[in-house]
Every structure is written in structure tokens, then in C-alpha cells.
Design a protein around this motif. Structure first.
Motif, PDB file in Angstrom:
ATOM      1  N   ILE A  47       9.234  30.527 -21.372  1.00 31.12           N
ATOM      2  CA  ILE A  47      10.132  30.103 -20.295  1.00 31.12           C
ATOM      3  C   ILE A  47       9.371  29.272 -19.266  1.00 31.12           C
ATOM      4  CG2 ILE A  47      11.489  30.932 -18.331  1.00 31.12           C
ATOM      5  CD1 ILE A  47      12.422  33.226 -20.115  1.00 31.12           C
ATOM      6  N   ASP A  48       8.139  29.686 -18.962  1.00 25.35           N
ATOM      7  CA  ASP A  48       7.324  28.957 -17.989  1.00 25.35           C
ATOM      8  C   ASP A  48       7.013  27.550 -18.469  1.00 25.35           C
ATOM      9  OD1 ASP A  48       5.969  28.924 -15.488  1.00 25.35           O
ATOM     10  OD2 ASP A  48       4.061  29.114 -16.544  1.00 25.35           O
ATOM     11  N   PHE A  49       6.788  27.375 -19.766  1.00 24.86           N
ATOM     12  CA  PHE A  49       6.516  26.040 -20.301  1.00 24.86           C
ATOM     13  C   PHE A  49       7.788  25.206 -20.448  1.00 24.86           C
ATOM     14  CE2 PHE A  49       2.549  28.073 -21.931  1.00 24.86           C
ATOM     15  CZ  PHE A  49       1.672  27.284 -21.199  1.00 24.86           C
ATOM     16  N   MET A  50       8.926  25.869 -20.638  1.00 27.24           N
ATOM     17  CA  MET A  50      10.197  25.141 -20.744  1.00 27.24           C
ATOM     18  C   MET A  50      10.559  24.483 -19.412  1.00 27.24           C
ATOM     19  SD  MET A  50      12.519  27.730 -23.079  1.00 27.24           S
ATOM     20  CE  MET A  50      13.966  27.270 -22.201  1.00 27.24           C
ATOM     21  N   ALA A  51      10.359  25.195 -18.336  1.00 28.71           N
ATOM     22  CA  ALA A  51      10.681  24.673 -17.004  1.00 28.71           C
ATOM     23  C   ALA A  51       9.533  25.025 -16.065  1.00 28.71           C
ATOM     24  CB  ALA A  51      11.982  25.275 -16.510  1.00 28.71           C
ATOM     25  N   PRO A  52       8.459  24.235 -16.077  1.00 30.16           N
ATOM     26  CA  PRO A  52       7.316  24.564 -15.236  1.00 30.16           C
ATOM     27  C   PRO A  52       7.659  24.427 -13.749  1.00 30.16           C
ATOM     28  CG  PRO A  52       6.958  22.475 -16.351  1.00 30.16           C
ATOM     29  CD  PRO A  52       8.244  23.028 -16.855  1.00 30.16           C
ATOM     30  N   PRO A  53       7.283  25.416 -12.964  1.00 33.85           N
ATOM     31  CA  PRO A  53       7.580  25.353 -11.533  1.00 33.85           C
ATOM     32  C   PRO A  53       6.655  24.366 -10.838  1.00 33.85           C
ATOM     33  CG  PRO A  53       6.340  27.320 -12.044  1.00 33.85           C
ATOM     34  CD  PRO A  53       6.643  26.659 -13.347  1.00 33.85           C
ATOM     35  N   PRO A  54       7.076  23.852  -9.683  1.00 31.37           N
ATOM     36  CA  PRO A  54       6.204  22.948  -8.938  1.00 31.37           C
ATOM     37  C   PRO A  54       4.985  23.699  -8.416  1.00 31.37           C
ATOM     38  CG  PRO A  54       8.159  23.495  -7.663  1.00 31.37           C
ATOM     39  CD  PRO A  54       8.338  24.094  -9.019  1.00 31.37           C
ATOM     40  N   GLU A  60       9.730  22.278  -2.438  1.00 32.07           N
ATOM     41  CA  GLU A  60       9.881  21.950  -3.855  1.00 32.07           C
ATOM     42  C   GLU A  60      10.123  23.212  -4.682  1.00 32.07           C
ATOM     43  OE1 GLU A  60       7.360  20.804  -2.011  1.00 32.07           O
ATOM     44  OE2 GLU A  60       7.776  18.667  -1.910  1.00 32.07           O
ATOM     45  N   THR A  61       9.436  24.275  -4.319  1.00 31.63           N
ATOM     46  CA  THR A  61       9.610  25.538  -5.037  1.00 31.63           C
ATOM     47  C   THR A  61      11.023  26.065  -4.862  1.00 31.63           C
ATOM     48  OG1 THR A  61       7.269  26.062  -4.773  1.00 31.63           O
ATOM     49  CG2 THR A  61       8.736  27.889  -5.307  1.00 31.63           C
ATOM     50  N   LEU A  62      11.539  26.011  -3.646  1.00 27.46           N
ATOM     51  CA  LEU A  62      12.899  26.486  -3.405  1.00 27.46           C
ATOM     52  C   LEU A  62      13.932  25.615  -4.119  1.00 27.46           C
ATOM     53  CD1 LEU A  62      12.664  27.490   0.352  1.00 27.46           C
ATOM     54  CD2 LEU A  62      12.741  29.001  -1.637  1.00 27.46           C
ATOM     55  N   LYS A  63      13.700  24.315  -4.167  1.00 28.68           N
ATOM     56  CA  LYS A  63      14.596  23.433  -4.913  1.00 28.68           C
ATOM     57  C   LYS A  63      14.556  23.761  -6.403  1.00 28.68           C
ATOM     58  CE  LYS A  63      14.450  19.474  -1.797  1.00 28.68           C
ATOM     59  NZ  LYS A  63      13.964  18.097  -1.616  1.00 28.68           N
TER      60      LYS A  63
END
Length: 146
Positions: A47-54, A60-63
């Protein structure tokens, strides 16, 4: 009179094969917990690689969280919830090694438990979460997230 040697059962000690059988449920649970722990953590990584967080900035993190709410919640659950499973493994490890040597059993449980405890810090210590102050920045200018 017929003198018989007292059996191990009459002395209050279990027979040699009985000790393993009494802990069989714990060992089975520990094996299942270990496999489930690995599978759930690999799922969190996928999941982390599918949608890597900023990695920079709180906005940016909240977005990112707002745009990927389901993935973010699933990832957090898959990082934190499975952390209970190694406890069963470490208890079984201690129980299995204790008859051989209590000190080695304790050492194995501590050495096994330490990385697990450190793993709990992973979700909150992503790159960019708390960047160190660089020498060219003024000390008062240091902020979390860049």
C-alpha cells in the motif's frame, strides 16, 4: 515385595513427551501469528508503494491523507494492529527455550522483542517528518517537516 521405581508421573513431573504437548496450542498460535504478521506487514508495504506519502511539509501530508483516505487508514491499521502478533511469538519462544536455559530464553525474547518495538516507530518516522537543522539554517528557523 515388588519394588518398582517410581515413574516420572508419580513424582509430579511430566513425562518427557508431555511438555511439548501441553504447549502445542501456544506453539501453533505463535506460528500462525508469525506468518500473519509478515503477510500484514508486506501488505502495508505494498500500500505504501502504491501511494507513497509526501516527505516534506504538513500541508502536503494533509492533502495526501484527504485524497487517499482509505489507503492511508488501511496502511496505518496494517502497520499498528499486527504489532500485537509478535507478542505471542515471543512468549512461545520463551516457553520453548526456558527448559533449556532461562537466561538464553530471556535473551532470545529480548533480542526478538527489541526490533518489534522499534518497528512501531516506523509509521511516525517517515523521511521528512522531522528533519534535522542544517548548519546554514539559523537555529530559530528550524521547523518540523522542512
Amino acid at each position: 515385595m515388588d519394588e518398582r521405581k517410581p515413574s516420572l508421573r508419580t513424582q509430579g513431573k511430566p513425562a518427557p513427551g508431555d511438555a511439548g504437548r501441553s504447549w502445542r496450542g501456544l506453539y501453533l498460535s505463535a506460528g500462525i501469528a508469525a506468518v500473519l504478521f509478515v503477510v500484514l506487514l508486506i501488505s502495508a508495504l505494498v500500500i505504501d508503494f502504491m501511494a507513497p506519502p509526501p516527505v516534506h511539509g504538513g500541508v502536503e501530508t494533509l492533502k495526501f491523507i484527504a485524497a487517499n483516505k482509505t489507503l492511508y487508514i488501511a496502511e496505518q491499521i496494517l502497520w499498528i494492529l499486527p504489532s500485537v502478533l509478535p507478542v505471542v511469538v515471543f512468549v512461545a519462544l520463551y516457553v520453548a527455550l526456558a527448559p533449556l536455559s532461562r537466561s538464553w530464553a530471556l535473551l532470545a525474547a529480548v533480542v526478538g522483542g527489541l526490533p518489534w518495538a522499534l518497528l512501531l516507530a516506523v509509521p511516525v518516522s517517515r523521511p521528512g517528518f522531522a528533519q534535522p537543522c542544517l548548519p546554514q539554517r539559523p537555529i530559530l528557523g528550524c521547523r518540523l517537516g522542512g
